[in-house]
Design a protein around this motif. Structure first.
Motif, mmCIF file in Angstrom:
data_model
loop_
_atom_site.group_PDB
_atom_site.id
_atom_site.type_symbol
_atom_site.label_atom_id
_atom_site.label_comp_id
_atom_site.label_asym_id
_atom_site.label_seq_id
_atom_site.Cartn_x
_atom_site.Cartn_y
_atom_site.Cartn_z
ATOM 1 N N GLY A 79 0.828 -1.203 0.000
ATOM 2 C CA GLY A 79 0.000 0.000 0.000
ATOM 3 C C GLY A 79 0.858 1.247 0.000
ATOM 4 O O GLY A 79 2.093 1.191 0.004
ATOM 5 N N ASP A 80 0.191 2.386 0.010
ATOM 6 C CA ASP A 80 0.911 3.659 0.007
ATOM 7 C C ASP A 80 1.831 3.780 1.212
ATOM 8 O O ASP A 80 2.883 4.426 1.142
ATOM 9 N N TYR A 81 1.445 3.168 2.325
ATOM 10 C CA TYR A 81 2.228 3.299 3.551
ATOM 11 C C TYR A 81 3.566 2.560 3.471
ATOM 12 O O TYR A 81 4.439 2.776 4.312
ATOM 13 N N ARG A 82 3.745 1.701 2.472
ATOM 14 C CA ARG A 82 5.009 0.980 2.325
ATOM 15 C C ARG A 82 5.959 1.655 1.338
ATOM 16 O O ARG A 82 7.079 1.190 1.141
ATOM 17 N N ILE A 83 5.528 2.736 0.722
ATOM 18 C CA ILE A 83 6.405 3.452 -0.205
ATOM 19 C C ILE A 83 7.510 4.136 0.597
ATOM 20 O O ILE A 83 7.229 4.786 1.610
ATOM 21 N N PRO A 84 8.774 4.001 0.192
ATOM 22 C CA PRO A 84 9.851 4.702 0.913
ATOM 23 C C PRO A 84 9.547 6.190 1.031
ATOM 24 O O PRO A 84 9.231 6.859 0.045
ATOM 25 N N LYS A 85 9.643 6.714 2.237
ATOM 26 C CA LYS A 85 9.238 8.097 2.504
ATOM 27 C C LYS A 85 10.056 9.105 1.715
ATOM 28 O O LYS A 85 9.559 10.168 1.347
ATOM 29 N N VAL A 86 11.321 8.772 1.447
ATOM 30 C CA VAL A 86 12.161 9.731 0.736
ATOM 31 C C VAL A 86 11.665 9.948 -0.688
ATOM 32 O O VAL A 86 11.855 11.020 -1.264
ATOM 33 N N MET A 87 10.997 8.959 -1.265
ATOM 34 C CA MET A 87 10.465 9.116 -2.613
ATOM 35 C C MET A 87 9.322 10.120 -2.643
ATOM 36 O O MET A 87 9.065 10.763 -3.669
ATOM 37 N N LEU A 88 8.644 10.260 -1.507
ATOM 38 C CA LEU A 88 7.501 11.164 -1.421
ATOM 39 C C LEU A 88 7.874 12.491 -0.774
ATOM 40 O O LEU A 88 6.999 13.224 -0.317
ATOM 41 N N THR A 89 9.166 12.797 -0.732
ATOM 42 C CA THR A 89 9.637 14.032 -0.109
ATOM 43 C C THR A 89 10.266 14.937 -1.158
ATOM 44 O O THR A 89 11.163 14.515 -1.895
ATOM 45 N N ALA A 90 9.802 16.182 -1.216
ATOM 46 C CA ALA A 90 10.357 17.156 -2.155
ATOM 47 C C ALA A 90 11.664 17.717 -1.613
ATOM 48 O O ALA A 90 12.043 17.484 -0.460
ATOM 49 N N LEU A 91 12.366 18.477 -2.444
ATOM 50 C CA LEU A 91 13.650 19.039 -2.031
ATOM 51 C C LEU A 91 13.506 19.978 -0.844
ATOM 52 O O LEU A 91 14.416 20.089 -0.018
ATOM 53 N N ASN A 92 12.365 20.648 -0.733
ATOM 54 C CA ASN A 92 12.161 21.576 0.383
ATOM 55 C C ASN A 92 11.622 20.881 1.628
ATOM 56 O O ASN A 92 11.293 21.531 2.618
ATOM 57 N N GLY A 93 11.515 19.557 1.588
ATOM 58 C CA GLY A 93 11.054 18.801 2.738
ATOM 59 C C GLY A 93 9.563 18.563 2.787
ATOM 60 O O GLY A 93 9.089 17.849 3.673
ATOM 61 N N SER A 94 8.806 19.146 1.872
ATOM 62 C CA SER A 94 7.355 18.956 1.869
ATOM 63 C C SER A 94 6.999 17.573 1.325
ATOM 64 O O SER A 94 7.790 16.939 0.618
ATOM 65 N N ARG A 95 5.795 17.139 1.654
ATOM 66 C CA ARG A 95 5.334 15.823 1.247
ATOM 67 C C ARG A 95 4.680 15.882 -0.125
ATOM 68 O O ARG A 95 3.867 16.761 -0.408
ATOM 69 N N ILE A 96 5.048 14.944 -1.001
ATOM 70 C CA ILE A 96 4.462 14.849 -2.337
ATOM 71 C C ILE A 96 3.312 13.852 -2.277
ATOM 72 O O ILE A 96 3.504 12.709 -1.843
ATOM 73 N N PRO A 97 2.110 14.228 -2.689
ATOM 74 C CA PRO A 97 0.993 13.270 -2.666
ATOM 75 C C PRO A 97 1.283 12.070 -3.568
ATOM 76 O O PRO A 97 1.856 12.212 -4.653
ATOM 77 N N VAL A 98 0.884 10.895 -3.107
ATOM 78 C CA VAL A 98 1.093 9.685 -3.901
ATOM 79 C C VAL A 98 0.357 9.781 -5.230
ATOM 80 O O VAL A 98 0.865 9.355 -6.272
ATOM 81 N N SER A 99 -0.826 10.374 -5.207
ATOM 82 C CA SER A 99 -1.615 10.495 -6.440
ATOM 83 C C SER A 99 -0.930 11.372 -7.474
ATOM 84 O O SER A 99 -1.222 11.277 -8.665
ATOM 85 N N GLN A 100 -0.013 12.208 -7.030
ATOM 86 C CA GLN A 100 0.689 13.092 -7.960
ATOM 87 C C GLN A 100 1.905 12.413 -8.582
ATOM 88 O O GLN A 100 2.136 12.524 -9.787
ATOM 89 N N ILE A 101 2.657 11.706 -7.774
ATOM 90 C CA ILE A 101 3.894 11.112 -8.274
ATOM 91 C C ILE A 101 3.679 9.707 -8.821
ATOM 92 O O ILE A 101 4.386 9.276 -9.736
#
Length: 569
Positions: A42-64
């Motif tokens: 599920g989404d909760y198993r995606i490595p967190k760094v993949m969902l992190t932007a350069l400024n530290g904000s969270r990237i929505p899974v639906s976007q990436i």
């Protein structure tokens, strides 16, 4: 999370006899995504760094990654009875991702996320092959098989720290079939790419005249040096902003990525302009002081401090990278990485001790107010590697440890004595600081601090045991197991680091408290020692018999003798 066996089965129909036309059958790898938690996908198993932007904000899974599972297109049709898709326009191959580190069987890398064209697939690896059923002896090879479509680009993120040695390969691929794989490295050193044991230099490499080493050119626009699908196998480029290594995998020839240790140093040179700074002199002086070849030392960046009006007063920060030149052809000698790390570790120690003692400026011929250090990463065979590998994977840059001349030691956490014998109730923590009271990272060196016990007159006495000599961690020396086996009042702990000394506040060590009660008659006295928390009054419900005084015992004995005489007579 399910093992990958059935979820990574690929069937390719080469002549159309199975599917009616040339195509492939790919599994429903996203089965129970965000569904039954027993499958662990599920989404909760995606490595967190993949969902992190350069400024530290969270990237929505639906976007990436709006789509889940193996990459597909409009030609794919889901077959519910197969629990798979049949596809006709994509050329599928198996991409092998394999860790070659010595801890490949014991360190967990998964889930591994493979992202391409908006599709994300999670890889868990093979089943545990440990010899027992317990968790502590589990062994699982860090070998992952991802189903990819050729002529595409993919991003790979590991859940934990990326392997230092990584092998990528397309199974059963034609020489014309290729993919661009971008691997995330949270703490990159120098990443060398090899094909058939030959070094493939980065696409932005500029070789020296002897072709023994190279410098890296800065791109003038985004994507300038990213390998193309038509490039040569092994073509690579590292993006320092996104920390992604792009490498071209082509045909069935393996591509190996090897991490080489690098020591990063930043010298703060006050009251110096860029025109006054001579880089060759610094390199030569450093090489002479460290007794290493000059080709190991390279000035990577010069930063002017302050505004243009105050540049002369503000000075410079000179960033230096110290490393061995790249190996043009790899060998089977596995100790080379260990040797390189040991050399850089010794260099770090020498520079750090010179900075701590205040002799660095004289040693390198430049007035250095402070030095920033990013130590090299240890090889997987080194005991300290587990600490590095277990760190949380983020996009943040490594922490720079600042080293300057030590002014004093400060006892930040005072020791609190316990009973004798026994450990201290509160263990002491000592901080190394400069004249401004700021942290000095003595931990980059091998310097240690030693604790001794002193009496009320300031004389050293025996009775302190545990690890009395410990290394620093950053600017802290944190004791964990000091204990005292003697008693005394107004005692202190004295701490020594080379010529710097400090001591704790005075404390008193008492023996374990005891109470003495005496019950006497004409010929005897009974003493009883009481431990706190215990019951000695004879009235406990756990006693097997009531307590009797000495007089009572004598009376009972006399009655027994009289009864015996009466029975005999």
């Amino acid at each position: 999370m399910d093992c990958d066996g059935k979820k990574k089965s690929l069937l390719v129909d080469l002549d159309g006899t199975l599917l009616g036309s040339v195509g492939a059958v790919v599994p429903q790898s996203e089965y129970e995504w965000n569904g039954d938690p027993r499958h662990g996908v599920g989404d909760y198993r995606i490595p967190k760094v993949m969902l992190t932007a350069l400024n530290g904000s969270r990237i929505p899974v639906s976007q990436i990654a709006p789509n889940k599972g193996v990459i597909r297109d409009s030609s794919c049709t889901y077959m519910s009875s197969w629990q798979a898709y049949k596809c006709f326009s994509m050329n599928y191959r198996m991409l092998v991702i394999e860790s070659l580190d010595s801890d490949s069987e014991t360190r967990r890398l998964s889930p591994v996320a493979v992202l391409g064209s908006g599709y994300i697939d999670l890889l868990n690896g093979p089943q545990d092959h440990g010899w027992c059923s317990g968790y502590t002896c589990q062994k699982r090879v860090s070998l992952f098989h991802s189903i990819v479509a050729t002529n595409k680009s993919y991003d790979v993120f590991f859940t934990s720290t990326s392997p230092q040695k990584l092998r990528l390969m397309l199974l059963n691929a034609k020489p014309t079939e290729s993919v661009v794989v971008a691997v995330f490295y949270s703490n990159p050193q120098r990443l060398d790419v090899y094909v058939n044991k030959q070094l493939v230099a980065p696409t932005n490499a500029q070789w020296n005249a002897q072709r023994t080493d190279y410098t890296l050119l800065e791109p003038t626009y985004t994507g300038q040096y990213v390998p193309k699908l038509s490039s040569l196998i092994g073509s690579n480029f590292f993006d320092p902003d996104y920390k992604m290594l792009y490498v071209l995998v082509q045909g069935s020839t393996p591509v190996e990525i090897r991490t080489s240790p690098v020591l990063f140093i930043a010298f703060n040179l006050p009251a110096m302009t860029e025109a006054e700074f001579f880089g060759d002199t610094l390199v030569a002086n450093l090489a002479a002081f460290l007794r290493v070849p000059t080709n190991m030392i390279r000035i990577s960046k010069i930063i002017r401090e302050g505004s243009a009006r105050r540049r002369r007063a503000a000075g410079l920060t000179v960033q230096v990278a110290i490393q061995q030149p790249p190996t043009i052809q790899t060998t089977t000698n596995s100790t080379s990485d260990v040797e390189q790390f040991q050399v850089l570790k010794n260099i770090t120690d020498n520079l750090g001790q010179a900075a701590v003692t205040g002799s660095l400026s004289q040693s390198i011929g430049f007035n250095v107010s402070s030095m920033g250090v990013v130590p090299p990463s240890p090889p997987p065979s080194d005991p300290s590697w587990s600490t590095v590998a277990d760190q949380t994977v983020t996009r943040e840059d490594p922490v720079v440890q600042t080293v300057r001349s030590v002014s004093s030691l400060t006892v930040v956490v005072e020791p609190v004595a316990g009973y004798n014998p026994g450990p201290l109730f509160t263990q002491p923590s000592i901080m190394a600081v400069d004249q401004q009271g700021e942290c000095v990272s003595v931990g980059v060196t091998t310097l240690t601090i030693t604790a001794v016990l002193k009496d009320t007159r300031g004389n050293e006495v025996d009775g302190l045991y545990g690890n009395t000599t410990i290394p620093f961690s950053s600017c802290w020396a944190n004791y964990t197991d000091l204990a005292i086996s003697t008693t005394g009042e107004n005692m202190t702990l004295a701490f020594t680091l080379n010529n710097w000394m400090t001591q704790s506040r005075s404390f008193t060590v008492k023996s374990v408290p005891s109470t003495v009660s005496a019950t006497a008659d004409s010929s005897s006295t009974t003493a009883t020692t009481s431990i706190p928390g215990s019951t000695t009054d004879g009235n406990s419900v756990f006693d097997s018999s009531p307590a009797l005084k000495i007089g009572t015992v004598y009376t009972l004995m006399l009655l027994s003798v009289l009864h015996l005489l009466y029975c005999v007579l």
